[in-house]
Write a protein that holds these residues in place. Structure first.
Motif, PDB file in Angstrom:
ATOM      1  N   SER A  64       0.614  -1.286   0.050  1.00  0.00           N
ATOM      2  CA  SER A  64       0.039  -0.343   0.068  1.00  0.00           C
ATOM      3  C   SER A  64       0.396   2.074   0.277  1.00  0.00           C
ATOM      4  O   SER A  64       0.595   2.712  -0.409  1.00  0.00           O
ATOM      5  N   ALA A  65       2.061   0.917   0.964  1.00  0.00           N
ATOM      6  CA  ALA A  65       2.977   2.248   0.683  1.00  0.00           C
ATOM      7  C   ALA A  65       4.418   1.864   0.308  1.00  0.00           C
ATOM      8  O   ALA A  65       5.081   0.983   0.393  1.00  0.00           O
ATOM      9  N   VAL A  66       5.035   2.862  -0.813  1.00  0.00           N
ATOM     10  CA  VAL A  66       6.386   2.880  -0.412  1.00  0.00           C
ATOM     11  C   VAL A  66       7.098   4.341   0.547  1.00  0.00           C
ATOM     12  O   VAL A  66       6.972   5.149  -0.041  1.00  0.00           O
ATOM     13  N   LEU A  67       8.063   3.603   0.814  1.00  0.00           N
ATOM     14  CA  LEU A  67       8.975   4.613   1.649  1.00  0.00           C
ATOM     15  C   LEU A  67      10.171   4.849   1.252  1.00  0.00           C
ATOM     16  O   LEU A  67      11.120   3.647   1.094  1.00  0.00           O
ATOM     17  N   VAL A  81       5.390   4.819  -9.157  1.00  0.00           N
ATOM     18  CA  VAL A  81       5.452   3.931  -8.408  1.00  0.00           C
ATOM     19  C   VAL A  81       3.836   4.207  -7.763  1.00  0.00           C
ATOM     20  O   VAL A  81       3.204   3.600  -7.734  1.00  0.00           O
ATOM     21  N   ILE A  82       2.893   5.522  -8.034  1.00  0.00           N
ATOM     22  CA  ILE A  82       2.243   5.741  -7.422  1.00  0.00           C
ATOM     23  C   ILE A  82       0.621   5.045  -8.541  1.00  0.00           C
ATOM     24  O   ILE A  82      -0.168   4.676  -8.602  1.00  0.00           O
ATOM     25  N   ASP A  86      -0.806   3.091  -3.081  1.00  0.00           N
ATOM     26  CA  ASP A  86      -1.773   3.978  -2.658  1.00  0.00           C
ATOM     27  C   ASP A  86      -0.507   5.359  -2.321  1.00  0.00           C
ATOM     28  O   ASP A  86      -1.355   6.052  -2.436  1.00  0.00           O
ATOM     29  N   GLU A  87       0.193   4.881  -2.437  1.00  0.00           N
ATOM     30  CA  GLU A  87       0.657   5.987  -1.499  1.00  0.00           C
ATOM     31  C   GLU A  87       2.935   5.718  -1.718  1.00  0.00           C
ATOM     32  O   GLU A  87       2.983   5.440  -1.121  1.00  0.00           O
ATOM     33  N   VAL A  88       3.417   7.088  -1.653  1.00  0.00           N
ATOM     34  CA  VAL A  88       4.158   7.589  -2.013  1.00  0.00           C
ATOM     35  C   VAL A  88       5.046   8.170  -0.424  1.00  0.00           C
ATOM     36  O   VAL A  88       4.986   9.506  -1.097  1.00  0.00           O
ATOM     37  N   ILE A  89       5.965   8.031   0.261  1.00  0.00           N
ATOM     38  CA  ILE A  89       6.461   8.781   1.573  1.00  0.00           C
ATOM     39  C   ILE A  89       7.763   8.847   1.863  1.00  0.00           C
ATOM     40  O   ILE A  89       8.483   8.189   1.877  1.00  0.00           O
ATOM     41  N   TYR A  97       2.629  11.424  -0.812  1.00  0.00           N
ATOM     42  CA  TYR A  97       2.378  11.173  -2.222  1.00  0.00           C
ATOM     43  C   TYR A  97       1.198  10.611  -2.722  1.00  0.00           C
ATOM     44  O   TYR A  97       1.867   8.881  -2.306  1.00  0.00           O
ATOM     45  N   SER A  98       0.230  10.657  -3.236  1.00  0.00           N
ATOM     46  CA  SER A  98      -0.717   9.751  -3.773  1.00  0.00           C
ATOM     47  C   SER A  98      -1.921  10.702  -4.855  1.00  0.00           C
ATOM     48  O   SER A  98      -1.288  11.346  -5.858  1.00  0.00           O
ATOM     49  N   ARG A  99      -2.457   9.452  -5.103  1.00  0.00           N
ATOM     50  CA  ARG A  99      -3.017   9.762  -6.510  1.00  0.00           C
ATOM     51  C   ARG A  99      -3.670  10.956  -6.487  1.00  0.00           C
ATOM     52  O   ARG A  99      -4.281  11.578  -7.563  1.00  0.00           O
TER      53      ARG A  99
END
Length: 106
Positions: A64-67, A81-82, A86-89, A97-99
């Motif tokens: 759900s997320a990539v950090l 990646v988005i 759902d989210e890049v942190i 960052y999300s859609r």
């Protein structure tokens, strides 16, 4: 999932890995894996997506997320990646960052 580019982290790589683990825990994510690619990796965003897909197939987990330490690890572009998470942190500045847009995590 964490993601680090070895050429961007350099000697800071162990610190970046630690900070990704800490941020994941603080944000309530179960960090399943941290992927590390070097500058010799062709199409790193596509390969990262393939790792995520394999994690879903093999372990049954959805990413759900990539950090990441900072945007330089994605060449400044979270778009590829988005498309599949759902989210890049970014850990250094706490941006998310999300859609739907971006914001800073307090």
């Amino acid at each position: 999932m964490g993601y680090i580019r070895r050429d961007e982290s350099g000697t800071r790589q162990p610190w970046d890995e630690t900070e990704i683990r800490r941020a994941a825990q603080d944000l309530g994510y179960n960090l399943i894996k941290t992927v590390v690619f070097g500058d010799d990796t062709d199409h790193p965003a596509m390969r990262l997506r393939n790792v995520a897909r394999n994690m879903t197939r093999v372990r049954g987990v959805e990413i759900s997320a990539v950090l990441i330490p900072n945007l330089r690890h994605l060449d400044g572009d979270v778009g590829p990646v988005i498309e599949w998470c759902d989210e890049v942190i970014t850990v250094e500045d706490g941006a998310s960052y999300s859609r739907l847009g971006s914001h800073v995590i307090a």
